[in-house]
Structure formats: structure tokens, C-alpha cells
Design a protein around this motif. Structure first.
Motif, PDB file in Angstrom:
ATOM      1  N   ILE A 292       0.853  -1.187   0.000  1.00 39.79           N
ATOM      2  CA  ILE A 292       0.000   0.000   0.000  1.00 39.79           C
ATOM      3  C   ILE A 292       0.888   1.237   0.000  1.00 39.79           C
ATOM      4  N   HIS A 293       0.535   2.206  -0.815  1.00 41.83           N
ATOM      5  CA  HIS A 293       1.219   3.495  -0.845  1.00 41.83           C
ATOM      6  C   HIS A 293       0.272   4.525  -0.224  1.00 41.83           C
ATOM      7  N   ARG A 296      -0.074   8.062  -1.787  1.00 43.35           N
ATOM      8  CA  ARG A 296      -0.859   8.080  -3.019  1.00 43.35           C
ATOM      9  C   ARG A 296      -2.351   8.045  -2.714  1.00 43.35           C
ATOM     10  N   ALA A 297      -2.724   7.264  -1.678  1.00 41.28           N
ATOM     11  CA  ALA A 297      -4.134   7.245  -1.284  1.00 41.28           C
ATOM     12  C   ALA A 297      -4.577   8.609  -0.787  1.00 41.28           C
ATOM     13  N   ARG A 300      -5.040  10.871  -3.818  1.00 44.67           N
ATOM     14  CA  ARG A 300      -6.301  10.614  -4.525  1.00 44.67           C
ATOM     15  C   ARG A 300      -7.481  11.267  -3.811  1.00 44.67           C
ATOM     16  N   GLU A 367       5.135   6.499   5.733  1.00 42.56           N
ATOM     17  CA  GLU A 367       5.073   5.265   4.959  1.00 42.56           C
ATOM     18  C   GLU A 367       6.086   4.223   5.436  1.00 42.56           C
ATOM     19  N   LEU A 406      -9.668   1.608   0.455  1.00 41.98           N
ATOM     20  CA  LEU A 406      -8.650   0.749  -0.140  1.00 41.98           C
ATOM     21  C   LEU A 406      -9.135  -0.700  -0.143  1.00 41.98           C
ATOM     22  N   SER A 453       5.757   6.272  -1.653  1.00 36.30           N
ATOM     23  CA  SER A 453       5.118   6.744  -2.884  1.00 36.30           C
ATOM     24  C   SER A 453       6.067   7.720  -3.567  1.00 36.30           C
ATOM     25  N   VAL A 459      -2.203   2.875  -5.960  1.00 36.52           N
ATOM     26  CA  VAL A 459      -2.256   2.981  -4.506  1.00 36.52           C
ATOM     27  C   VAL A 459      -1.986   1.623  -3.869  1.00 36.52           C
TER      28      VAL A 459
END
Length: 558
Positions: A292-293, A296-297, A300, A367, A406, A453, A459
């Protein structure tokens, strides 16, 4: 393998009876230990468990090495002792945690104040060493090279004795160099086994040469082998690639057996009236091949923005990795000293925060593969904060909604829940912990991982084959689990409930010894009147050495 039987005599070389022996097995989980006991691979721990029972021991939040072992050392939760992780964030920079960040005295200092002599060796976040009456040897985060020096050992004369008896082998912080490609997988496992045997030999020698009332020793190979070799050990791991030799399938079993031999050797050096505590800081489990990034989530969801140059980060990271791997091991520390020693902190900060447009960001993640979390970019707290305090709760709900969306192709949720910091941390140092903790859902028994990311992309992704076994920057096949182990055997066991969490081990030790607990145990105020040997931060060169060792162990990217 050393097999211990109850009733053995005290080693005559010891000048005084040991009252309490504490053995730390880093990363040893209850499921693994129970399995290896059933298979007959850990007879010494089985004998202790038959006397005192084997139970799970809850780690800290996050369930990582530095806060967990510091909770053992201080008897307090992380937001009270002040050690949040390997690093501490300040604005959009991180620095490496040092022992001076620990805000409370240790159990060992408390016991010595009560008149007992204590010896302790190899626990993390203990550099420079405490001036205990027995002995004190700092842990693997000590900023010294494989040649070592006297600064990580107290008293100083003990360093000379160790050199004369064991040579440089007494400084075995890393069993193998992760960048050394010529070293095969099984050779690395064998190196971990040798390291464990060697540390047990040194610990036994310390017990005989420097008698104390309380002795505590840390063994780290059980954690390292799980990080690197879980996929070889576990036939069901989604990171397993094809067939695996029998020797590699035994990787965890062999290292755990070596740790059990260490337990047997040390218990053999005690008498029947010695209380024994074996514990771990957390457990171990397998990592999923799903990544999972988080940033990036957040992007978005309109909560984070990247700069135009963010897409260049992967090339810079790859170039840095190649350069580090190309430097011979003997010259690497010297190379890390280049440019004034800022490289580790600056590089780690750039990997976590590089490419983020702070003017258009309301929430961001470091992250971390082992501790997913989110910070709020709060005005007045962060250098370029955008979020007003009164907006915190609304943005936290937006983060939660974004992460709950997600899912994999089959629709399964990846995020179990998002937890507010206030639900986890109530101590005076809670500001060192992220605003939101992200709890990920197991996927068929394996936990997803977070990855940086560094550029545009999905994502959620499945790792490529080249990344499954832990190519740097792509996470390791084994990760932490929230429960460690606890075994208590011997006289003086207090009645009532057994400790359920790692910060309860310090008051347990006091009860076993008949010593009143310290006033700060459990997070109560107190702790004054103790000299603090940690009156300086690491130098820049020392920070580089610590960063290099964290990279070799797989926690940080190079």
C-alpha cells in the motif's frame, strides 16, 4: 545444544548466587515458540515453561524494538518514556533516537539504588552504557564499528578483558552484512546461529567473572532471522518463490534452537533459588505480497499533493542503493562520514518526505513498512502547516474514509481501522507519536506492507517477483506481530495475574526480588534524583554508524 535439567548446581566460579536472570529473545512470538517446543527444538525453554508457564506478552504501540525494549527498561508506556521509534520526527526531518531521549530511569538503576548489583548486556537504546556496579554493554544501535571501542562497555576495563578473551567477536551487532551479495542465504542463517552461540558464551563468561544479583541479556538473532527468512520457513507465505531447500526451511528453527541453547547455558549457571524471566519485545509473522502506498491514497483523496519533481525520486533512490552496495564493507563507514555527517538524517528525511508539496498538503504519512501511520500537517506545529487546529477532527475523518476505500480486486478491505493518537498515548511525550495509526487487516494470515510513494502509480499493488524476498526499499518477508512471549520460573513468583504487557515486567522483577516498585512504573510521575549518563546526543558520525546498521538489518533504506 545445551540441555538443562532442574536441580543443577551453581557454577562454583560464581562468587555470589544470582537472584534474578532476565533473558530477552527479540521478536520471539508465542506461536513460533509453542511450535518449536512441540517439535522438541527448544527443550530448555520447555523445561522453564513447565515450571512457570508460557504466555503471550503484549508489545507497545507501535510494536517495534526501540519503544518496546524501552518500556521493559523503564516499566512505562512509550508516551511516558519518550522513545517512539528508531527515529524522532521534527518538522519534515527525522533524527535517529538516542538513549538521552529516554525520559525515565531504568529498572536496573532502580534496583541498584535498592542495593543490588546489576549486570546488563546488549539491550537496544542503551548507549552510552549505564554505570552499573556489575557490568553494562550497550546494544546493537551503539554508534561503533565492528572493531568497537571502550565507549559501549562499562567499566572500561571490561572492554579490554573482552578483547583479550573473545577478540572483536564480542561486538556482534550484525551477524552478516546485508549488502554482501557473495554471502549465500544459508550462510547468513549459519552466521546468525554462530552469533547466538557466541553471545551465550560471552554472557556465561560475564556471569562467572563479574558476579551480580541481577543479570539481563538480550539476544537479537530470533528477530533478524524472521525478517529475512520468513518466506523460506513458511510454505504458505505469498512471498515464497518456488522450491526451498531443507536447510533454508529450517532457518527459523535453527536460530530458535540456538537461542534455546543460550537459555540452557545461562540457566545452567544458576542455582535453584534463582528466579528466571524470559521475554520478547514483540512477535513475528509473515508479510503479504500486497503493498500500500499511503501517500498516493491521500493524494487521490485531495489531502496531499506531490511536487513536479517527485517522479525523479525513484532514480535517486536506486542510484544511492547501487552506490552503497558498491562500497567495500571496510570503507563504508568512512564514506558515510563524507560531507559533514548529515547524510543519514538527510537521506532518511528525503525518503520519507521528499516530493511532497507542503502548501497543498493537509495530511501525510512517513510510509514506514513496519508501522503505518498518518500525520496532520497542522498550522503552527509543522514548518509549512496548512491545517487549523479546529479542522483536525474533520480531516482525520477524511483520512479514515480515504483509507477505508482501499480494497483488493475481490473487494476485501485492507484497513481494519484508523486509531486516533489520543486513544493510544496519554503521556507527556505523546506529541512524538503520529496523529493517526493505521491498523491493516490480515490477508489470509499475512499482513500488507506500506511502501514509499516516490512517483505516480497505483495505490495498491502486488510486489514483483524480484521484491518478494526483501530487496532494499521493498520491505522484508517477515514483520512484527503485537504479542511476544513471557516465561517466569523459580522462587518468589508473585500471586495474582501474570503481566499482560511488556511495561509490567519491571514491577514483576521488583516483586521477584522483594524490592518496592519505582514510582514511575506504569507511567506515574516520578523518576527524579537519578544521574542521567545520557547527557549528549550522538555526533553526526555516530548517527551514520547507527543508520548503516539499521540498513543492514532491513529497517531503513540505504
Amino acid at each position: 545444544m545445551v540441555t538443562w535439567q532442574r536441580g543443577c548446581a551453581k557454577n562454583p566460579a560464581m562468587g555470589r548466587p544470582l537472584r534474578l536472570l532476565i533473558i530477552g529473545l527479540d521478536g520471539a512470538g508465542p506461536d513460533l515458540v509453542a511450535r518449536f517446543i512441540r517439535e522438541g527444538r527448544m527443550p530448555n525453554l520447555a523445561a522453564l515453561a513447565a515450571r512457570g508457564g508460557l504466555s503471550p506478552l503484549r508489545s507497545t504501540s507501535p510494536a517495534t524494538t526501540f519503544p518496546a525494549w524501552t518500556s521493559f527498561l523503564t516499566g512505562a508506556p512509550p508516551s511516558f518514556h519518550g522513545v517512539p521509534d528508531f527515529t524522532i520526527r521534527s518538522g519534515y526531518r527525522v533524527r535517529f533516537t538516542v538513549a538521552r531521549d529516554r525520559a525515565l530511569p531504568t529498572l536496573f538503576a532502580h534496583l541498584e539504588r535498592a542495593g543490588l548489583a546489576v549486570g546488563a548486556a546488549w539491550f537496544p537504546v542503551t548507549y552510552p552504557p549505564e554505570r552499573l556496579r556489575g557490568f553494562s554493554i550497550s546494544g546493537w544501535d551503539s554508534p561503533v564499528t565492528s572493531r568497537g571501542d571502550a565507549s559501549f562497555v562499562h567499566p572500561n576495563g571490561l572492554h579490554r578483558e573482552l578483547l583479550e578473551r573473545f577478540g572483536g567477536a564480542h561486538l556482534d551487532f550484525a551477524a552478516f552484512d546485508e549488502f554482501e551479495e557473495a554471502l549465500g542465504a544459508r550462510e547468513r542463517v549459519d552466521a546468525l546461529v554462530r552469533t547466538t552461540h557466541r553471545r551465550a558464551e560471552i554472557a556465561r563468561w560475564l556471569l562467572e567473572r563479574r558476579p551480580v544479583d541481577v543479570a539481563a541479556f538480550h539476544f537479537g538473532a530470533t528477530d533478524t532471522v524472521a525478517h529475512h527468512f520468513w518466506a523460506h520457513h513458511d510454505p504458505g507465505s505469498p512471498r515464497r518463490r518456488g522450491s526451498v531447500s531443507e536447510g533454508l526451511e529450517r532457518s527459523l528453527a535453527d536460530v530458535y534452537a540456538a537461542a534455546d541453547g543460550a537459555v540452557g547455558s545461562l540457566v545452567e549457571a544458576t542455582s535453584d533459588d534463582t528466579a528466571i524471566v524470559v521475554l520478547s519485545d514483540h512477535g513475528s509473522r509473515g508479510a503479504s505480497d500486497v503493498a500500500i502506498h499511503l501517500n498516493r491514497a491521500l493524494e487521490r483523496a485531495g489531502l496531499l499533493a506531490f511536487t513536479d519533481g517527485a517522479s525523479r525520486a525513484p532514480f535517486a533512490a536506486a542510484l544511492r542503493s547501487a552506490a552503497v552496495a558498491a562500497i567495500p564493507h571496510g570503507l563504508r563507514r568512512r564514506a558515510f562520514r563524507f560531507a559533514g555527517g548529515l547524510a543519514p538524517s538527510l537521506a532518511e528525511s528525503a525518503l520519507r518526505f521528499g516530493g511532497i508539496d507542503w502548501r497543498r498538503t493537509r495530511a501525510f504519512s512517513e510510509e514506514l513498512a513496519y508501522a503505518p501511520s498518518v500525520w496532520l500537517n497542522q498550522l503552527g506545529r509543522e514548518p509549512r502547516g496548512t491545517l487549523r487546529y479546529r479542522e483536525r477532527e474533520a480531516v482525520a475523518r477524511d483520512v479514515e474514509a480515504a483509507l477505508e476505500r482501499l480494497a483488493l480486486v475481490d473487494g476485501r478491505r485492507l484497513v481494519e481501522r484508523v486509531v486516533r493518537r489520543e486513544e493510544l498515548h496519554a503521556g507527556p511525550h505523546r506529541a512524538r507519536f503520529p496523529d493517526l495509526v493505521v491498523e491493516l487487516r490480515d490477508l489470509n494470515g499475512y499482513v500488507p506492507v506500506c511502501l514509499p510513494s516516490r512517483a505516480s502509480g497505483p495505490v495498491v499493488e502486488r510486489l514483483a517477483a524480484r521484491d518478494l524476498l526483501g530487496r532494499k526499499g521493498r520491505s522484508m518477508p517477515g514483520c512484527h506481530a503485537p504479542d511476544g512471549i513471557l516465561v517466569v520460573a523459580g522462587p518468589g513468583q508473585p500471586r495474582g495475574d501474570r503481566p499482560a504487557s511488556i511495561e509490567q515486567i519491571a514491577p514483576l522483577a521488583c516483586a521477584l526480588l522483594g524490592v518496592p516498585p519505582a514510582p514511575w512504573f506504569g507511567g506515574a510521575p516520578g523518576g527524579g534524583g537519578f544521574p542521567n549518563p545520557h547527557d549528549r546526543a550522538y555526533t553526526l558520525a555516530e548517527q551514520r554508524a547507527v543508520a548503516a546498521r539499521l540498513q543492514r538489518l532491513g529497517y531503513l533504506e540505504e
